[in-house]
Structure formats: C-alpha cells, structure tokens
Write a protein that holds these residues in place. Structure first.
Motif, short mmCIF file in Angstrom:
data_model
loop_
_atom_site.label_atom_id
_atom_site.label_comp_id
_atom_site.label_asym_id
_atom_site.label_seq_id
_atom_site.Cartn_x
_atom_site.Cartn_y
_atom_site.Cartn_z
N GLU A 264 0.83 -1.20 0.00
CA GLU A 264 0.00 0.00 0.00
C GLU A 264 0.87 1.25 0.00
O GLU A 264 0.59 2.24 -0.69
CB GLU A 264 -0.92 0.00 1.23
CG GLU A 264 -2.04 -1.02 1.18
CD GLU A 264 -3.06 -0.71 0.11
OE1 GLU A 264 -3.17 0.48 -0.32
OE2 GLU A 264 -3.75 -1.65 -0.34
N HIS B 259 2.28 1.68 -3.42
CA HIS B 259 1.25 2.12 -4.35
C HIS B 259 0.97 3.61 -4.20
O HIS B 259 0.83 4.35 -5.19
CB HIS B 259 -0.03 1.31 -4.12
CG HIS B 259 -1.14 1.66 -5.07
ND1 HIS B 259 -2.06 2.66 -4.81
CD2 HIS B 259 -1.46 1.15 -6.29
CE1 HIS B 259 -2.90 2.73 -5.82
NE2 HIS B 259 -2.57 1.83 -6.74
N LEU C 201 1.90 0.31 -12.47
CA LEU C 201 0.79 0.38 -11.51
C LEU C 201 -0.11 -0.85 -11.60
O LEU C 201 -0.62 -1.35 -10.60
CB LEU C 201 -0.03 1.64 -11.76
CG LEU C 201 0.61 2.96 -11.30
CD1 LEU C 201 -0.25 4.15 -11.73
CD2 LEU C 201 0.79 2.94 -9.79
N LEU D 23 1.56 -3.63 -9.81
CA LEU D 23 1.45 -3.41 -8.37
C LEU D 23 0.04 -3.72 -7.87
O LEU D 23 -0.15 -4.33 -6.80
CB LEU D 23 1.83 -1.97 -8.03
CG LEU D 23 1.90 -1.63 -6.54
CD1 LEU D 23 2.88 -2.53 -5.81
CD2 LEU D 23 2.30 -0.16 -6.37
N ASP D 24 -0.98 -3.31 -8.63
CA ASP D 24 -2.37 -3.62 -8.24
C ASP D 24 -2.61 -5.13 -8.19
O ASP D 24 -3.29 -5.64 -7.30
CB ASP D 24 -3.35 -2.97 -9.23
CG ASP D 24 -3.46 -1.46 -9.04
OD1 ASP D 24 -3.12 -1.00 -7.92
OD2 ASP D 24 -3.88 -0.76 -9.98
N ARG E 135 -1.14 -6.43 -5.06
CA ARG E 135 -1.97 -6.10 -3.89
C ARG E 135 -3.15 -7.05 -3.79
O ARG E 135 -3.51 -7.52 -2.71
CB ARG E 135 -2.46 -4.66 -4.00
CG ARG E 135 -1.36 -3.61 -3.81
CD ARG E 135 -1.85 -2.23 -4.21
NE ARG E 135 -3.00 -1.82 -3.43
CZ ARG E 135 -3.89 -0.90 -3.81
NH1 ARG E 135 -3.75 -0.31 -4.99
NH2 ARG E 135 -4.90 -0.57 -3.04
#
Length: 780
Positions: free
Chosen positions: A251, A254, A267, A270-271, A274
């Motif tokens: 988090e 991000h 991104l 990274l999402d 997560r």
C-alpha cells in the motif's frame, strides 16, 4: 463350538456362580432367615447344574443337584442352615472353586482324579437332608431340557472362548463402555473375548494386558502429538502477521507511485500484487481458523481418549478383596473368635496392577489382626467390649491418591512392651529407647522379623512380614504408617498412587539428557552452596533437617560423561530406601510432569537403574529411574570403594565440533534411545531415524561418518537401506553396521552380501562389541 471351548465357557460360568455361592452363604450364616440369600443360592446351584449337564460333567451335575436340594429344603423350612451346615456346603464350594481354576484341556483328567472328593461331598450334603428328600422332589420336577438349560449360561449368545488360552496369558476385564472410545484408535482389533460373566448392566470384555498397555501407549502418543498442533497454528498466526506487514508495504509503495510520474504498466503490476496479497491473507485467515478449530477438537479428543484408557486400567476395589469375607469367617471359626469384616468403598476405582499387588499384603495384615489383634470373646467381654470384634477395610480417593485403611478394635499395641523389645534385641540402648516417641517406636514394626507376639503361629505374629508390605508399598510409590491405642485397636494407613500407568515425576538433567524420578520416591530437592558440603573420612556430606546425607554424582552412578554446569549452586535430589538416604548431584532441575509409563522393550532385559520410559510433551523420550535399583547401585559402589568425590568447582566446558557423527536407524523408540545414549556417552554425535526410508532421506541431507541400522523395519528394511547406500556413487564408502535381534546365519549373509561392513546382534549391546566395531570403522 469345540468341546474345549464349551468346557472353557463352563469353567468361566462356574467362577461367577461360585462367587455368588460364597457370598450368599456368608450372608445366610449371619441371617438364617434371608429369603433373598436362599433364592440366590438355589439359582446359582441350578445354573451350575444346568451348565455342567450340557458339557457332560456328571460329577459336577450331581454335586450341584445335591446343593440345590439343600437350598430348596431350607426355603421350604424343612432344613435350617446354621454354621455347621454351612461349613459342609462351603467345602463343596471349595471343590467347585478348585475345579474353576483348572484349564479346560485338563478338566476331565482333574475330575477323574477327584472322584473320591466329590463322593464325600455328596454324602456330607445328603446327611443334612431328611430321608428320601431328593427322591420326593425329583417327582415334581419337569424333564430337563437342554435348550432351556443352555439359556441359563449368561453371555452364551455372545461369548466365544479361545481354547489356546494358557495360564500365562495375562487378561484383564475392562468395561465395554470404557473401551469403546479407545477402539477407534487401536491399530488392530485385538479384543480377545467377551466375558460370559457379564450382565446387561455391567458388560465387560477380556483384553490381554499387553494389548491394553499398547493402547495406553498409543493414547499417550496421541496426546503428545495433539500438543504439536497448537504451536503449528501459532506459526501460521505469525505468518499472517508478516503478510499483513507485506500488504501495508505494498500500500505504501502504491501510494508513492500514484503521486509520482510512472507508467500505467507498473501500476497494474502493483495492483495485481496487492490483490494477490489480499487473497492470500483471506485464504490464510480461513485456513488458520479451521486449523485452530481442528487443533482444539483434536486436543479435546486425545485428552478424552487418554482419560478413557486410564479408566479402563481401573477396577473396583471389591474385585481384589472378594475372598476376604470367607477368609475372615474361616479364620475366626478356627480360632474360636467372633469377627465381623466391614468393607467400605467397594466401588472405589483402583489400578488393576496395584489391586493385584495389594491382595497378598492386605491378606497378611487382616490375618494378623484376627490372630493377634482381636481378643477372644471372653477377653472382650471382660474388657467391656462387644463379644464380636470388628476388622474394617476402607478405600477411598484423597488428594489425588488412593487411601486404604485397615483397622481393628482389638487389643492394640503395647508401646512399653515394644520399647523393651527394642532394648532386648539390641536395636537401641535403654536411654535411646526411652527417648523414642510413640510414632518412632511403631516404625520398628516394619523392620524385618520384628514382632510383638509371644509366639509365632501358622498365621504369624503382628509385625512378621510387615517389612515386605512396606517394600511393596514403596515399590509402587506409596507410603504406609501405623497408629494404635493400647486395648482399643490398631490402624494401618496406606497411601498409594491412583494408577501405575501415569506417574508424577521430577524431570532433571544429567549429562545433558533429561531423566525422570518418580516424585513419590524423591525425599527432597535442594540447592547447595560449596560451603554446605563437608568431608568426613573421605566422604562428602551435607546436613538437612538434622540428618547427614552422603553426596554422589548421578553421572558417576549411571556411568555417563560429566557435563559441567555454570550454575554456582549444586542441585541435589535426595533418594532413599528403608535404611539409607543419598544425595544425587544432577546438572539442573527441569520441573515436574505427569508421564504415561511405557515399559522398556523386553528384549533389552533389565536395564540397570532404569524402570521404564515415557514421552515428554515435545515428543522426546525420557527414561524413568528405578530408585530402588539406583540405591542398590550406590550401595555396591560404596562397598567396593568406587565412589569418586563430587567436583564442587564446576564450570561449563565448551563443546568441540570435531566429533564423529552417527545415524542410528531403528523402529523401536526404546532401542533408538538406548543406542543414542550409549554412543553419545562414548563421545559421538548421534542422529536417529525410525525406518529405512527416513534414514535414506537423512543420509542424502546430512553428513554422517557411520550408519547403524536394524534389519526388520517398515517402509524400507535394513538390507534395502544398505543396498541403497552402497549402490549410490556418493555414499558407497559410508560405513554401515547391521544390527539384528536374531543370531541366525541367514541375516548375516544377507547383510554382508548387501555391502554391510559389520553384522552384530543386539545382545552385544551389553558388552563392548558394538563400540569396538564403531571404533574399528571410524575411530574414537
């Protein structure tokens, strides 16, 4: 069903009915008008008669028929059964009792040899009855029906008997309800037979003692294994915490990337990370909840199983004292005394092994109480006592122990007379004897051969044999004490463990290994300063509660290497027998634990100073000390001058890293542990494996200088393991010693053909053969 099986079934049925005959005859003697007793007696005799007729035991059928006639006559008030008549009937019961002790295969031969005794019993009972009573009664009886007679045998519809059973086969009766929870855990259905003496309200089965001990061991292991689940669940909780930290870190990353110029592809990656982290956390949370629930349920189930198996080892106290009322009655009549036996706490649960050990000591003490404690009716009347004396036997649980009290209201112990006996037998000077308290004087009763009786009879004097009683009590980890009031009576108080299957122990460390002392045999534990130790005539002592206690190093007695402690205090366990107390110096105290006792492998024979083994909470094995044997070993060392002084200037020695490493492979936990300790004491590092497959994995994962392997093991046996090692290019030079219980040449040939470097038998563990073989292969 075979003839032998039917005879065995009859023999067991006879045991049950004989117990009823004995009990009800004694009740009838005390209350000649008891209709319930007469009814029970008649039915018991009738059951024996019917069962004997089915298996064609004519002598038994006739005797039971005469006894039944006698009880019917008493029911019809044609005959009154007083003490003299009951004497005659009890003689017949004794003959049937002797019959019930004969194995089925010998029963017919035994009956042929005792024909004369049966005929004397017929004649004695016939003399009690009015003329032609049996003939008159037989005309009113219906014709005998085999099928209806067979139904008289309790349990016939479910009982089977193994005719191969011999007197050496130890069996125990266990409540079927107790055994049910354990059956699903038993590796094999080894329940031997259903006991035909069971009634619908008290179903029992017969199980061999060895099978029950194995079930006990499995229950203990199950409890230990269940304890591993919670730490495993705790590790998952820690993993969940780490995953939460990872999610927070993602988090943070991000947020940092969202506020800075970056490409959309990064991104997206990274999402995705997560989301995956979130999925993992949710999955871990679900599985962790399931695991914790499973751990609780498994622990609860294992605990219930363990408690049920413990309960299956217990029998009601009355099972061990069933013969006592008859013994008291016969002994009192022989001595022309009037004695009443009261048994309180008949349903108190007692460990079956303790119950068996108690029978002889309790018998001896009750006989002593009647012979030399209870006065004659004339003496009692003159002393203002009831003419009938009372012997009371009571059992109950108190403070986690089994308490048994034997008391009588007889003449008690004359303390002044005992004081004089002590002087006469040179057990103390007049001055010393005068200073002894009443409790100290009574303790002299437990010395070998000490008696206050004027003469020794067949029954013996009070005190004769009490040293044996005390030894038995100490053997099972209990205590005994006596109290008395002159002319009022004497009491003996036993305090015993509830079970021999579980023992409360003090865990200590000796030479870097844990050992267990039964807590009941530990006098005290102390920590000494060097200034507390002094030397007299070359022996080290310390003083506690006014007693001088000799010091000796535990590792020296057990022939173990010295493992020095950095602790300034010297840890001591005080142990003793009836005459000597010693202080054993150990490395450190590890605490108290309840251990499930597991006998040592009988193939090892008697291991000096060790009584049994057990598993610790972490699953590691621990040896339980035989304190009596340990005291004897110390005595022998003192007598031979082998005792070395305790080093009071101890400091921890650093361990070297150049020791040879050995892998011990054996499916017996006892053999693994004994071998590991033997080799570690010789300076080797030792790992263990439970079978050949486990060993092969260990060999490929670790470095070993030598492998020591059993032959007969599950999954991969020792011969297969040797072949795997010798066929592998990396391990083919690894020395291997094959160990076998058998001395046969075939195993030796197989082992050597597979490539083993040595073949020895496990009987060699008691000498230096094994160690010499290892030294020959890899050196000291």
């Amino acid at each position: 069903m075979s003839d032998d099986s039917m005879l065995e079934l009859f023999r067991q049925e006879a045991e049950t009915q004989i117990a009823i005959l004995t009990q009800e005859l004694l009740i009838l003697e005390a209350n000649p008008q008891s209709e319930d007793a007469l009814e029970a007696l008649m039915r018991a005799a009738h059951s024996i008669k019917g069962a004997a007729r089915i298996v064609s035991l004519d002598a038994v059928t006739t005797l039971a028929h005469w006894m039944e006639d006698c009880f019917v006559a008493a029911q019809s008030q044609i005959l009154t059964l007083g003490s003299d008549q009951i004497d005659v009937l009890l003689q017949s019961v004794d003959l049937l009792q002797a019959l019930s002790q004969v194995m089925a295969v010998d029963l017919l031969e035994w009956l042929a040899q005792t024909t004369g005794e049966f005929e004397r019993c017929y004649e004695a009972i016939a003399a009690l009855l009015p003329p032609n009573f049996s003939d008159r009664r037989s005309t009113s009886l219906v014709t005998f029906d085999q099928n209806s007679a067979l139904s008289q045998i309790p349990g016939q519809e479910i009982a089977t008997v193994d005719p191969s059973t011999t007197p050496t086969d130890r069996v125990v009766q266990v409540s079927a309800e107790n055994l049910k929870p354990a059956l699903s855990q038993s590796p094999r259905g080894e329940i031997a037979t259903v006991d035909p003496i069971a009634t619908p309200t008290d179903r029992v089965v017969r199980v061999s003692a060895e099978n029950l001990n194995r079930i006990m061991g499995l229950a203990g292991e199950s409890l230990v294994e269940a304890n591993w689940l919670q730490p495993f669940a705790d590790s998952f909780t820690a993993l969940k915490s780490r995953q939460l930290e990872l999610s927070r870190l993602l988090e943070t990353i991000h947020t940092a990337l969202a506020n800075s110029p970056t490409n959309s592809e990064s991104l997206q990656v990274l999402d995705t990370a997560r989301r995956k982290a979130q999925e993992c956390r949710e999955m871990l949370t679900d599985r962790l909840g399931e695991l914790e629930l499973y751990a609780r349920r498994t622990t609860n189930l294992s605990d219930r199983l363990y408690r049920e198996v413990i309960a299956s080892h217990m029998r009601p106290f009355v099972d061990g004292v069933q013969s006592f009322p008859r013994m008291v009655r016969d002994l009192a009549r022989g001595l022309n005394k009037q004695v009443k036996l009261e048994i309180v706490g008949q349903s108190t649960p007692v460990d079956r092994d303790i119950l068996k050990k108690l029978e002889a000591p309790l018998t001896h003490m009750i006989r002593n109480a009647i012979d030399h404690g209870i006065e004659s009716p004339q003496e009692r009347e003159a002393a203002g006592k009831p003419m009938e004396g009372t012997v009371r036997l009571e059992s109950f649980h108190r403070g986690g122990m089994l308490a048994i009290t034997i008391s009588d209201d007889g003449r008690g112990i004359d303390i002044d007379r005992m004081r004089q006996k002590i002087i006469d037998r040179n057990l103390g000077s007049p001055k010393t004897a005068a200073q002894l308290s009443e409790a100290e004087i009574i303790e002299f009763l437990f010395l070998p051969g000490f008696s206050t009786a004027e003469q020794v009879t067949e029954i013996s004097g009070r005190g004769v044999g009490l040293d044996i009683v005390k030894s038995m009590v100490q053997e099972v980890g209990g205590t005994i004490r006596a109290t008395s009031q002159f002319r009022k009576g004497t009491n003996f108080h036993f305090q015993l463990p509830l079970t021999l299957s579980v023992v409360r122990t003090l865990i200590v460390e000796i030479s870097g290994e844990p050992y267990a002392f039964p807590l009941a045999r530990v006098g005290q534990i102390v920590k000494l300063d060097k200034s507390d130790i002094y030397v007299v005539e070359g022996r080290q002592y310390f003083t506690k509660d006014g007693q001088n206690i000799g010091l000796i190093a535990a590792h020296h007695v057990l022939d173990l290497p010295e493992a020095l402690s950095s602790d300034d205090a010297i840890c001591v366990v005080v142990i003793s027998d009836q005459s000597n107390a010693y202080g054993l110096v150990i490395d450190q105290f590890l605490g108290e634990r309840d251990l499930v006792v597991r006998p040592l492998d009988p193939r090892l024979g008697k291991v000096r100073d060790i009584s049994a083994s057990a598993l610790m909470d972490d699953g590691l094995p621990v040896l339980i000390m035989d304190v009596s044997d340990l005291v004897q070993s110390i005595d022998n060392m003192l007598n031979s001058g082998q005792v070395r002084p305790v080093d009071v200037n101890k400091a921890k020695k650093p361990k070297g890293n150049d020791r040879q490493r050995i892998l011990v492979v054996d499916d017996s936990i006892t053999v693994r542990e004994m071998t590991r300790k033997l080799l570690q004491n010789r300076g080797y590092d030792v790992d263990v494996a439970v079978n050949g497959m486990d060993a092969w994995i260990a060999i490929r994962s670790n470095h070993y200088d030598l492998v020591l392997s059993d032959i007969d093991m599950p999954r991969m046996n020792g011969i297969e393991l040797v072949k795997q090692i010798k066929d592998h290019p990396t391990f083919k030079l690894l020395p291997v010693i094959i160990v076998s219980y058998r001395d046969g040449e075939s195993d030796r040939i197989l082992g050597m053909e597979a490539g083993a470097d040595y073949y020895i038998t496990k009987s060699s563990f008691h000498d230096d053969t094994l160690v010499n073989a290892i030294v020959d292969l890899i050196g000291q």
